[in-house]
Design a protein around this motif. Structure first.
Motif, PDB file in Angstrom:
ATOM      1  N   THR A  12      -3.274 -16.227  -9.138  1.00  0.00           N
ATOM      2  CA  THR A  12      -3.462 -14.813  -9.477  1.00  0.00           C
ATOM      3  C   THR A  12      -4.527 -14.655 -10.550  1.00  0.00           C
ATOM      4  N   GLU A  13      -4.437 -15.543 -11.561  1.00  0.00           N
ATOM      5  CA  GLU A  13      -5.407 -15.445 -12.652  1.00  0.00           C
ATOM      6  C   GLU A  13      -6.834 -15.637 -12.112  1.00  0.00           C
ATOM      7  N   ALA A  14      -6.993 -16.599 -11.214  1.00  0.00           N
ATOM      8  CA  ALA A  14      -8.311 -16.848 -10.627  1.00  0.00           C
ATOM      9  C   ALA A  14      -8.768 -15.637  -9.812  1.00  0.00           C
ATOM     10  N   ALA A  15      -7.819 -15.030  -9.085  1.00  0.00           N
ATOM     11  CA  ALA A  15      -8.157 -13.850  -8.275  1.00  0.00           C
ATOM     12  C   ALA A  15      -8.575 -12.691  -9.178  1.00  0.00           C
ATOM     13  N   VAL A  16      -7.893 -12.569 -10.320  1.00  0.00           N
ATOM     14  CA  VAL A  16      -8.232 -11.508 -11.273  1.00  0.00           C
ATOM     15  C   VAL A  16      -9.645 -11.721 -11.801  1.00  0.00           C
ATOM     16  N   ARG A  17      -9.939 -12.955 -12.180  1.00  0.00           N
ATOM     17  CA  ARG A  17     -11.278 -13.244 -12.725  1.00  0.00           C
ATOM     18  C   ARG A  17     -12.361 -12.943 -11.697  1.00  0.00           C
ATOM     19  N   GLU A  18     -12.109 -13.375 -10.472  1.00  0.00           N
ATOM     20  CA  GLU A  18     -13.112 -13.175  -9.423  1.00  0.00           C
ATOM     21  C   GLU A  18     -13.336 -11.684  -9.141  1.00  0.00           C
ATOM     22  N   ALA A  19     -12.228 -10.943  -9.028  1.00  0.00           N
ATOM     23  CA  ALA A  19     -12.340  -9.499  -8.761  1.00  0.00           C
ATOM     24  C   ALA A  19     -13.006  -8.787  -9.941  1.00  0.00           C
ATOM     25  N   PHE A  60     -14.225 -11.515 -22.438  1.00  0.00           N
ATOM     26  CA  PHE A  60     -14.556 -12.700 -23.234  1.00  0.00           C
ATOM     27  C   PHE A  60     -14.290 -13.977 -22.424  1.00  0.00           C
ATOM     28  N   THR A  61     -13.156 -13.994 -21.707  1.00  0.00           N
ATOM     29  CA  THR A  61     -12.825 -15.168 -20.893  1.00  0.00           C
ATOM     30  C   THR A  61     -13.899 -15.408 -19.835  1.00  0.00           C
ATOM     31  N   LEU A  62     -14.329 -14.342 -19.176  1.00  0.00           N
ATOM     32  CA  LEU A  62     -15.363 -14.481 -18.142  1.00  0.00           C
ATOM     33  C   LEU A  62     -16.645 -15.063 -18.751  1.00  0.00           C
TER      34      LEU A  62
END
Lengths: 215, 215
Positions: A12-19, A60-62
Motif C-alpha cells: 500500500t505504501e508503495a502504491a501511495v508513493r507511486e500515485a 519529503f519521503t518522495l
C-alpha cells in the motif's frame, strides 16, 4: 484496512508513493489533496495518515527517496578506474538513464522544493550537493591531470547537470532517436564541453542505458 | 472599480499579470484561485474576469506574452553579421539575459504547459519551435560553413537551451559570480560544445547582459 499491515502495508505504501508522484506531477503538490490521493489508491484517507502523518511527510519521503536512489545508482555505476574521462562518461550515462526512468519523480523533485520546510529543504539540498560534488571532483581531477580544459568547475557541473536532466523534457522512447543514441550524443557533447583531450566520441552507452529504451 | 477603464484598466491588467506570475510560481497554477489573485491585486474577483474570462485565459496570456517577448528580444538582438559564431554568441547572451530577468515567468512557462487546452498548447509550442528553429539554423549554418562540429543539430539545440535556461535555477545576483561572468563562461562552454573552430573564449558579454546584474 487489512492491507495496512505487514507486506500488504508495504505494498500500500508503495502504491501511495507511486500515485502521489503521478498526481503531483499532474496537478502540482499544493493542488493535490490527501483525499484525492486516497481515492486514487483505493484506501480511506485515514489509512494514508498511518504512512504519512502529514502531506509534507509524503513530499519529503518522495524527494529523499529520489535523491537516495540517485546516489545509490551512482555508487553502483562509479567505475574503479581513476581516469577522469571514464568517470565522467559513467556519470553522464548514469544520470541520463536514472532520470529518464523517473520522469515524474524528477519533475516533482525539481519543482516542489518550495513546499518543504526549511529543515527538510536543507536535508534535500545537502544530498543534492553531495551528488553534484561527485561531478565537480571528476571535473577538477580531469582539469588537474590535463585531460579537461575547464574555466569554472562549479559552473561547468551545473551546466552539465541541467543539460542532461533536460533530456526528460523532450525525450520520448520510440521517437526519432533511441535512448542509446541520445546518450551517445550527450556523451560526445559533454566531452567537447569539458575540452576532453581524449574524445569519448561515439562512446558505447552502458547496457543499462540500452535496456531503458524498452520503457 | 474606476481602475478598470482606460489606462487605469491597463495598469490593473498589468498588476494582475505580475501578481499571477508570482502566485503561480509559488503555489502552482492548479492551486491558485482567482479569488486569491484578486485579493493579492486588491480588486474584486469579478473585476479579474473582465480581463481574463477564465483562469486558463490568464495562463495562456502569460505564456503567450512570455514567448512573444522572447521572440521580440531575439529579433532585436539578432546581429546583422552572417558569421555563425557571432550569431550563436548573440543567441546565448540574449537567452540568458532574457530568462534571468524573468525567473518566475520562465518557471510558469515551463511548468504549467500541462494545464493548457490542446489548441492553446499547440499555439505555445509553435512559438517555442520557431524560437528553437532560430538556434538550429545557426548551428546548421555553422556546421555547413565548417565553423562548428555538430553530430545532431536538433539534439545540440535542445542541450544548449536546457543548459542556458538552467541558469535561473541556481543563479542569484550578488553571489560569487556576476551575470557578465556567468554569461562569459556559458559562451565559452557553448563554443566548445559546438566544436567552434574560432573560440569565442572569454567573450565580452553585451551591455544588456551587464546591466541585468543590477537586478
Amino acid at each position: 484496512m487489512a492491507r495496512t499491515t505487514g507486506s500488504d502495508g508495504e505494498k500500500t505504501e508503495a502504491a501511495v508513493r507511486e500515485a502521489a508522484v503521478s498526481l503531483i506531477a499532474r496537478l502540482g503538490y499544493e493542488a493535490m489533496s490527501m483525499r484525492q490521493l486516497a481515492a486514487e489508491v483505493g484506501v480511506q484517507a485515514a489509512a494514508l495518515y498511518r504512512y504519512f502523518p502529514t502531506k509534507e511527510d509524503l513530499l519529503f519521503t518522495l524527494m529523499r527517496e529520489h535523491m537516495e536512489g540517485l546516489l545509490n545508482a551512482w555508487e553502483a555505476a562509479r567505475p574503479a578506474s581513476a581516469d577522469p574521462v571514464t568517470r565522467l562518461a559513467a556519470y553522464v550515462e548514469n544520470h541520463i538513464a536514472f532520470h529518464i526512468e523517473r520522469r515524474h519523480a524528477t519533475h516533482v523533485s525539481n519543482m516542489e522544493l518550495r513546499s518543504l520546510s526549511h529543515e527538510r529543504l536543507t536535508q534535500i539540498l545537502k544530498m543534492r550537493t553531495a551528488y553534484e560534488k561527485e561531478l565537480r571532483t571528476i571535473l577538477r581531477d580531469g582539469a588537474e591531470a590535463g585531460a579537461f580544459e575547464i574555466d569554472d568547475t562549479g559552473l561547468t557541473a551545473m551546466a552539465l547537470i541541467q543539460m542532461m536532466t533536460g533530456v526528460i523534457v523532450w525525450f520520448r522512447p520510440g521517437e526519432r532517436l533511441s535512448l542509446a543514441e541520445v546518450t551517445a550524443s550527450y556523451l560526445s557533447m559533454t566531452m567537447r564541453l569539458v575540452g576532453a583531450t581524449i574524445s569519448h566520441g561515439t562512446a558505447r552507452p552502458s547496457g543499462r542505458a540500452g535496456d531503458a529504451v524498452a520503457l
